[in-house]
Scaffold this motif. Structure first.
Motif, mmCIF file in Angstrom:
data_model
loop_
_atom_site.group_PDB
_atom_site.id
_atom_site.type_symbol
_atom_site.label_atom_id
_atom_site.label_comp_id
_atom_site.label_asym_id
_atom_site.label_seq_id
_atom_site.Cartn_x
_atom_site.Cartn_y
_atom_site.Cartn_z
ATOM 1 N N ASP A 1 -27.128 29.485 27.260
ATOM 2 C CA ASP A 1 -27.426 28.483 28.297
ATOM 3 C C ASP A 1 -26.631 28.759 29.567
ATOM 4 O O ASP A 1 -27.151 28.639 30.683
ATOM 5 N N THR A 2 -25.364 29.139 29.395
ATOM 6 C CA THR A 2 -24.530 29.467 30.543
ATOM 7 C C THR A 2 -25.045 30.713 31.254
ATOM 8 O O THR A 2 -25.138 30.755 32.486
ATOM 9 N N LEU A 3 -25.405 31.737 30.489
ATOM 10 C CA LEU A 3 -25.890 32.983 31.087
ATOM 11 C C LEU A 3 -27.217 32.775 31.802
ATOM 12 O O LEU A 3 -27.461 33.377 32.863
ATOM 13 N N ASP A 4 -28.068 31.919 31.249
ATOM 14 C CA ASP A 4 -29.324 31.596 31.939
ATOM 15 C C ASP A 4 -29.040 30.925 33.283
ATOM 16 O O ASP A 4 -29.689 31.217 34.300
ATOM 17 N N ALA A 5 -28.067 30.006 33.282
ATOM 18 C CA ALA A 5 -27.700 29.326 34.528
ATOM 19 C C ALA A 5 -27.140 30.316 35.543
ATOM 20 O O ALA A 5 -27.444 30.241 36.741
ATOM 21 N N LEU A 6 -26.335 31.264 35.066
ATOM 22 C CA LEU A 6 -25.781 32.271 35.971
ATOM 23 C C LEU A 6 -26.871 33.174 36.533
ATOM 24 O O LEU A 6 -26.843 33.532 37.718
ATOM 25 N N ASP A 7 -27.842 33.557 35.702
ATOM 26 C CA ASP A 7 -28.955 34.367 36.200
ATOM 27 C C ASP A 7 -29.649 33.668 37.367
ATOM 28 O O ASP A 7 -30.024 34.296 38.366
ATOM 29 N N TYR B 1 -15.100 25.599 17.659
ATOM 30 C CA TYR B 1 -14.232 25.006 18.665
ATOM 31 C C TYR B 1 -15.127 24.433 19.762
ATOM 32 O O TYR B 1 -15.950 25.148 20.326
ATOM 33 N N PRO B 2 -14.980 23.138 20.083
ATOM 34 C CA PRO B 2 -15.893 22.502 21.048
ATOM 35 C C PRO B 2 -15.498 22.755 22.501
ATOM 36 O O PRO B 2 -14.806 21.951 23.132
ATOM 37 N N TYR B 3 -15.945 23.884 23.033
ATOM 38 C CA TYR B 3 -15.724 24.166 24.446
ATOM 39 C C TYR B 3 -16.877 23.631 25.288
ATOM 40 O O TYR B 3 -18.008 23.479 24.815
ATOM 41 N N ILE B 4 -16.576 23.369 26.540
ATOM 42 C CA ILE B 4 -17.579 23.047 27.552
ATOM 43 C C ILE B 4 -17.385 24.040 28.697
ATOM 44 O O ILE B 4 -16.292 24.124 29.268
ATOM 45 N N THR B 5 -18.406 24.825 28.998
ATOM 46 C CA THR B 5 -18.309 25.752 30.124
ATOM 47 C C THR B 5 -18.648 25.005 31.400
ATOM 48 O O THR B 5 -19.740 24.461 31.545
ATOM 49 N N ARG B 6 -17.690 24.976 32.329
ATOM 50 C CA ARG B 6 -17.857 24.260 33.591
ATOM 51 C C ARG B 6 -18.007 25.283 34.710
ATOM 52 O O ARG B 6 -17.204 26.211 34.818
ATOM 53 N N ILE B 7 -19.033 25.105 35.538
ATOM 54 C CA ILE B 7 -19.416 26.088 36.549
ATOM 55 C C ILE B 7 -19.503 25.425 37.914
ATOM 56 O O ILE B 7 -20.133 24.369 38.063
ATOM 57 N N ARG C 1 -22.115 23.216 30.551
ATOM 58 C CA ARG C 1 -22.904 23.640 29.389
ATOM 59 C C ARG C 1 -22.017 23.612 28.151
ATOM 60 O O ARG C 1 -20.908 24.132 28.162
ATOM 61 N N ARG C 2 -22.510 23.002 27.074
ATOM 62 C CA ARG C 2 -21.772 22.999 25.817
ATOM 63 C C ARG C 2 -21.668 24.428 25.282
ATOM 64 O O ARG C 2 -22.628 25.195 25.358
ATOM 65 N N ASN C 3 -20.504 24.770 24.740
ATOM 66 C CA ASN C 3 -20.285 26.131 24.256
ATOM 67 C C ASN C 3 -19.460 26.132 22.966
ATOM 68 O O ASN C 3 -18.319 26.604 22.933
ATOM 69 N N PRO C 4 -20.025 25.599 21.863
ATOM 70 C CA PRO C 4 -19.291 25.622 20.595
ATOM 71 C C PRO C 4 -19.081 27.066 20.136
ATOM 72 O O PRO C 4 -20.021 27.856 20.082
ATOM 73 N N SER C 5 -17.835 27.399 19.834
ATOM 74 C CA SER C 5 -17.490 28.789 19.518
ATOM 75 C C SER C 5 -16.886 28.880 18.117
ATOM 76 O O SER C 5 -15.868 28.226 17.835
ATOM 77 N N PRO C 6 -17.472 29.683 17.231
ATOM 78 C CA PRO C 6 -16.960 29.809 15.863
ATOM 79 C C PRO C 6 -15.516 30.312 15.843
ATOM 80 O O PRO C 6 -15.149 31.212 16.612
ATOM 81 N N ILE C 7 -14.712 29.724 14.964
ATOM 82 C CA ILE C 7 -13.311 30.111 14.856
ATOM 83 C C ILE C 7 -12.828 29.771 13.450
ATOM 84 O O ILE C 7 -13.488 29.017 12.722
ATOM 85 N N THR C 8 -11.715 30.323 13.044
ATOM 86 C CA THR C 8 -11.085 30.007 11.760
ATOM 87 C C THR C 8 -9.728 29.365 12.022
ATOM 88 O O THR C 8 -9.241 29.350 13.168
#
Length: 251
Positions: free
Chosen positions: A34-40, A239-245, A190-197
């Motif tokens: 979603d973030t990359l689409d917005a950047l495009d 990990y619940p990240y939010i990408t802010r642009i 854009r929400r950016n949940p990222s897998p982590i341990t």
């Protein structure tokens, strides 16, 4: 080519990122589709070069290159730049002295880095390098503080930040808002949940610049606090990240 200005790098960035470059490359979040689409959409597909300034290990640079953009990954810390993958052209440089011809860029991106060098001098340099119709994109992966354990993570690392510049301080925003060469044209999230341990979260804490620069005694204390933080979390989770642009155009 202008002077590289390596001496201008904040001590926490120069030491911490050099010490933990491998961990940083392995554990830091990427950017979602979603973030990359917005950047495009913001950057456009017309011909031209994009400079990813403060590229680090190439988290954004490589993704933009994979989408067909012509990308220059500009990063002052050699240990970080060495871990940038294939696709971008890698160049060691600081934000205040870009080895770029005037008006040569269609865009500049700065991913999770502008707080390190948010000065009028740097914004003047960006303005020099970008075409009149170009774009400046500033973006960060921000923690979702609505989640209790994420707030605990934030409190843990914030206790050691000292005078280190941070995104959440928003001083960078004051600088660009006061600059007469740029105007804001978009602000997206854009929400950016990222897998982590659990171990990955501990490594994530130590990939923080000023944590990575700590001496052995303080680092041991942080490790104990990090172990306490991950107790009770699943072995694997998002990990619940939010990408802010923020996007800007030249005035």
């Amino acid at each position: 080519m202008k002077s590289s200005g390596m001496a201008t790098i904040h001590t926490a960035a120069r030491q911490g990122f050099a010490n933990r470059a491998g961990t940083y490359a392995r554990i830091r979040p990427s950017y979602g589709e979603d973030t990359l689409d917005a950047l495009d959409s913001l950057l456009g597909q017309r011909p031209g070069h994009i400079a990813d300034v403060g590229a680090g290990t190439g988290a954004l640079s490589t993704l933009l290159a994979a989408r067909g953009h012509s990308v220059l990954a500009l990063e002052p810390v050699a240990a970080m730049l060495a871990r940038c993958g294939e696709g971008p052209i890698r160049v060691r440089a600081t934000a205040n002295a870009l080895p770029i011809r005037t008006g040569a860029l269609k865009a500049i991106t700065v991913a999770t880095a502008f707080h390190w060098f948010s000065t009028r001098e740097v914004l003047d340099e960006f303005r020099r390098c970008v075409q009149p119709s170009g774009t400046l994109v500033l973006m960060w992966n921000d923690r979702d503080l609505r989640v209790p354990w994420v707030r605990r993570h934030t409190e843990l690392v914030d206790a050691y930040q000292g005078d280190t510049p941070r995104f959440r301080q928003m001083r960078w925003r004051e600088v660009i808002d006061a600059h007469d060469g740029w105007r804001e044209v978009a602000h997206l999230a854009r929400r950016n949940p990222s897998p982590i341990t659990r171990k990955g979260l501990i490594d994530r804490i130590f990939s923080t610049s000023f944590i990575g620069a700590l001496g052995p005694e303080e680092a041991e204390k942080v490790h104990a606090e990090a172990e306490s933080l991950v107790t009770g979390l699943p072995e694997e989770f998002d990990y619940p990240y939010i990408t802010r642009i923020w996007a800007y155009r030249p005035v």
